[in-house]
Scaffold this motif. Structure first.
Motif, short mmCIF file in Angstrom:
data_model
loop_
_atom_site.label_atom_id
_atom_site.label_comp_id
_atom_site.label_asym_id
_atom_site.label_seq_id
_atom_site.Cartn_x
_atom_site.Cartn_y
_atom_site.Cartn_z
N ILE A 86 10.92 -3.96 -21.17
CA ILE A 86 9.50 -4.63 -20.37
C ILE A 86 8.91 -3.77 -19.55
O ILE A 86 7.78 -3.89 -19.80
CB ILE A 86 10.13 -5.93 -19.78
N LEU A 90 5.02 -2.97 -20.41
CA LEU A 90 3.90 -3.30 -19.64
C LEU A 90 3.19 -1.76 -18.92
O LEU A 90 1.86 -1.94 -18.57
CB LEU A 90 4.41 -3.96 -18.16
N ILE A 101 -2.11 -12.05 -17.27
CA ILE A 101 -0.53 -12.03 -18.01
C ILE A 101 -0.02 -13.47 -17.92
O ILE A 101 0.26 -13.81 -16.83
CB ILE A 101 0.06 -11.01 -17.32
N VAL A 103 3.19 -15.97 -18.26
CA VAL A 103 4.75 -16.10 -18.23
C VAL A 103 4.84 -17.69 -18.19
O VAL A 103 4.18 -18.32 -17.93
CB VAL A 103 5.17 -15.44 -17.17
N VAL A 111 11.99 -9.86 -15.08
CA VAL A 111 10.92 -9.76 -16.07
C VAL A 111 9.75 -10.29 -15.22
O VAL A 111 8.67 -9.33 -15.20
CB VAL A 111 11.24 -10.36 -17.41
N VAL A 115 6.27 -8.07 -14.32
CA VAL A 115 5.03 -8.38 -14.59
C VAL A 115 3.98 -8.67 -13.30
O VAL A 115 2.96 -8.20 -13.23
CB VAL A 115 5.18 -9.92 -15.39
N VAL A 157 4.04 -12.76 -21.99
CA VAL A 157 5.33 -12.36 -22.04
C VAL A 157 6.14 -13.73 -22.07
O VAL A 157 6.33 -14.22 -21.02
CB VAL A 157 5.72 -11.41 -20.73
N THR A 185 1.29 -10.15 -27.74
CA THR A 185 2.48 -11.04 -27.45
C THR A 185 3.54 -9.87 -27.23
O THR A 185 3.94 -8.92 -27.86
CB THR A 185 2.68 -11.53 -28.71
N VAL A 186 4.44 -10.22 -26.19
CA VAL A 186 5.79 -9.71 -25.69
C VAL A 186 6.62 -10.49 -25.38
O VAL A 186 6.60 -11.34 -24.88
CB VAL A 186 5.30 -8.90 -24.26
N ASP A 188 10.67 -11.51 -24.91
CA ASP A 188 11.86 -11.04 -24.22
C ASP A 188 12.99 -11.77 -25.22
O ASP A 188 13.23 -12.98 -25.02
CB ASP A 188 11.99 -11.70 -22.85
#
Length: 383
Positions: A86, A90, A101, A103, A111, A115, A157, A185-186, A188
């Motif tokens: 991560i 970032l 961002i 979350v 994480v 961020v 994220v 798009t991230v 985890d």
């Protein structure tokens, strides 16, 4: 699936403890431990030769891991864990001041902190999407996440399977909808390899960046993970440190970090091979059923609150009574008390003044371990 006794000797866990928290740190099977020990012995016999040959051996290991995850080796980089992955991601996204961002409040704490730090450095903002514990399913989750997307949303994220609550967040439909809105798009996917059938296919399974641990459910040694990157993004990936492989581009620039211990990566294919030998789908079905039984015991005997669960998942989260683990200190104290008084390892996270208890199931677990936890937990909580 074979009975529990068929797997005796496969792990070296302390038999005096009920290890019901596989989802946090995993457990390395004996054949994989032996493979890593062989690699370490080889390294010490000729350190120069070992390190000189490492780039090619890492590439071979990466190719084997990529095949197990249904993708091409040039789309993957090997890393130590999702937290590192991560951080790399970032660092590789150029945020502008005022951008957002996304979350969720189900995200892993480390994480989310990463961020938040990146947002401060870039002058961006973090928007947290609140997802109630009892939110029914993926459609409702996606609706809430998409409702938070605005003109300044740069990236999202999201967990594939959330760590504290074992909920599916980043489903294919949600990723596609975010991409259509121009959101990076991230994912985890810390718990995905081994726990779920993973087929990254195409370009990182629909995500721009996808990060998963191998040491949890894929039987690899700790400090092994993967970062899958969409082709459009690979050229912009920035490593956290520069070393001799930097000029070779992705994935070499991310993987090489000098005199580190690379044996977890080289031994990771042995973990996938063992999982295949045991029958990955059989293992998942066995573990999912056992986790469901354990959750039912905790609801019925300990009075914990039932929460929506991902079908067949080998992790289950349950609601603790109000005031039980509303803070990090209370959560740590409860985990310590469960180990000290009940001889079990569990995961507990604070949540809205109460707390969430998470159990896992793996081949070394037995139904009676969950029954014993449920029987003792009610008294412990009452006390």
């Amino acid at each position: 699936m074979k009975c529990h006794t068929a797997f005796e000797g496969l792990f070296t866990l302390d038999p005096a403890v009920a290890h019901l928290n596989h989802g946090s740190y995993g457990a390395v099977p004996v054949p994989v431990q032996r493979r890593q020990a062989e690699l370490r012995a080889e390294q010490e016999q000729d350190p120069d030769g070992f390190f000189l040959g490492l780039p090619d051996r890492i590439a071979t290991a990466r190719a084997q891991v990529a095949a197990a995850l249904g993708t091409a080796p040039d789309r993957l980089a090997l890393l130590t864990n999702v937290t590192e992955g991560i951080a790399v991601v970032l660092e590789s996204i150029p945020f502008a001041p005022g951008e957002e961002i996304l979350v969720t409040d189900h995200g892993y704490g480390a994480v989310t902190r990463a961020v938040e730090r990146r947002a401060v450095e870039a002058g961006a903002r973090v928007r947290t999407v609140r997802l109630p514990l009892r939110l029914p399913g993926p459609a409702e989750v996606a609706e809430r996440v998409l409702a938070a997307v605005g003109e300044r949303t740069r990236a999202a994220v999201l967990d594939l399977i959330s760590s504290p609550t074992a909920r599916r967040i980043a489903g294919p439909g949600l990723l596609a909808a975010l991409a259509a809105r121009g959101v990076v798009t991230v994912v985890d996917a810390a718990h995905a390899p081994g726990l779920l059938p993973v087929d990254l296919g195409g370009e990182a399974g629909g995500a721009d960046f996808w990060v998963g641990n191998l040491h949890k459910w894929a039987f690899a040694p700790r400090a092994s993970a993967v970062l899958a990157v969409d082709g459009r993004r690979r050229g912009a990936v920035r490593p956290l440190m520069l070393s001799w492989e930097h000029d070779r581009g992705f994935p070499g620039r991310v993987e090489w970090r000098g005199t580190c211990d690379y044996t977890p990566w080289l031994a990771a294919p042995a973990g996938f091979a063992l999982l295949a030998e045991l029958g990955a789908e059989e293992v998942r079905e066995h573990n999912g059923a056992l986790a469901g039984q354990g959750a039912a015991e905790l609801v019925g005997s300990a009075g914990l609150g039932e929460l929506p669960a991902e079908p067949g998942l080998a992790m289950r989260a349950l609601r603790l009574p109000p005031g039980t683990a509303g803070t990090e200190d209370q959560a740590r104290a409860l985990m310590a008390a469960v180990h000290r008084r009940l001889g079990a390892r569990i995961a507990v996270r604070p949540w809205d003044g109460g707390g969430v208890l998470r159990i896992s199931a793996q081949l070394y677990n037995r139904p009676e371990e969950y029954r014993a936890l449920a029987a003792g937990l009610g008294d412990l909580l009452a006390g």
